[in-house]
Design an enzyme around this catalytic site. Structure first.
Site: not given
Ligand code: PBG
Length: 323
Positions: A195, A248
């Protein structure tokens, strides 16, 4: 000999030919639909930066899930917006918190639908970070116990799969151990393994009300410049017990999806994140692009890169288009 010898256009002449030699397919089975659940009843508030996406109370959420299941989409992933946020993110692991409530309601509707839950603290903490904050720093090991408790609360409410998105080191192992210990050894983990710290999460933070109140997430989410590190993260998560690994965001990271697909044999998911969705929606609203065509093209590209599963806010539209 006549020139040219090779004529790739021969097999592009008709839709029947094209259909026969198509290498990649996008199916409704590949889709996971993200949903935001909030307190209250009868509530359905559109997220301004994500047209077509809503914060919904449990009753409205169940109705939406009924549509999702009816469209043949196999799974949803739930994000909770609690009544109150606090320093410790206690709403995340409360046994009767917003996500456990939603899971129970969906489960009692007996839908043909897999319920996945996002496990993270950022939606529940007053500071908006994904872990415990001490002296202005996000501390790793103290966070693990809270994440394990959050996963346990979701599993106890009936979640079919747990998806940790916090990026703390060792969280997959900590969650796996705890779930196994308390009798949920059969609940799979979909790990947000690679991520990245991305600007594409902007609209999500409006939807989940989870923007960090100081600093940013660079001390725990990955540097967009790194490729080898993604493979290392995935390797660690698999070793700790992840059943499915996720990359992601998706679109700007298709090279990573491909590398993970080639290097590991577990199912791979890609998250077509909020910013990717909002860009398409904004351009389509102005008539600058053909929404359907662009969405199907990008999701097909994610499949071509090697994603088995795609988390996408377009899922309902795509299910209709593919039907
Ligand atoms: C929580 C999380 C996030 C997303 C999914 N789970 C946001 C972040 O890390 O700030 C992002 C999903 C999206 O942008 O569609 N940590």
């Amino acid at each position: 000999m006549a020139f040219p010898i090779d004529r790739p256009r021969r097999l592009r002449q008709t839709e029947r030919f094209r259909r026969m030699v198509r290498e990649t397919r996008l199916a409704v089975d590949n889709l996971i639909y993200p949903l935001f659940v909030c307190p209250g009843s009868g509530t359905r508030r559109e997220v301004s930066s994500m047209p077509g996406c809503y914060q919904q109370s449990v009753d409205r959420l169940v109705e939406d899930c009924r549509d999702v299941a009816g469209l043949g989409i196999p799974a949803v992933i739930l994000f909770g917006i609690p009544e109150r946020k606090d320093e410790a993110g206690s709403g995340a692991y409360a046994p009767d918190g917003i996500v456990p409530l939603a899971i129970r309601a969906i489960k009692s509707a007996a839908l043909d639908l897999t319920v996945i839950t996002d496990v993270c603290l950022c939606e529940y903490t007053s500071h908006g970070h994904c872990g415990v904050v001490e002296n202005g720093e996000v501390v790793n090991d103290a966070t693990l116990e809270l994440l394990a408790r959050e996963a346990a609360a979701h599993a106890a409410a009936g979640a079919d799969m747990i998806a940790p998105s916090d990026m703390m080191d060792g969280r997959i192992g900590a969650i796996r151990d705890h779930l196994d210990e308390i009798g949920y050894a059969s609940v799979p983990i979909l790990s947000y393994a690679a991520k990245y710290c991305s600007g594409f999460y902007g609209p999500f933070r409006e939807a989940a009300e989870s923007a960090p109140q100081f600093g940013d997430r660079r001390s725990y989410q990955m540097d967009p410049a790194n490729r080898r590190e993604a493979l290392r993260e995935v390797e660690l998560d698999i070793a700790e017990g992840a059943d499915i690994v996720m990359v992601k965001p998706a679109l700007a990271y298709l090279d990573i999806v491909r590398e993970v697909r080639d290097a590991f044999d577990v199912p791979v998911a890609a998250y077509n994140v909020s910013g990717e969705y909002s860009m398409v929606k904004a351009a389509a609203a102005r008539g600058w692009i053909d929404e359907r065509r662009v969405v199907l093209e990008t999701l097909t590209a994610m499949r071509r890169a090697g994603a088995d599963l795609i988390l996408t806010y377009h899922a309902k539209d795509v299910a209709r288009w593919l039907a």
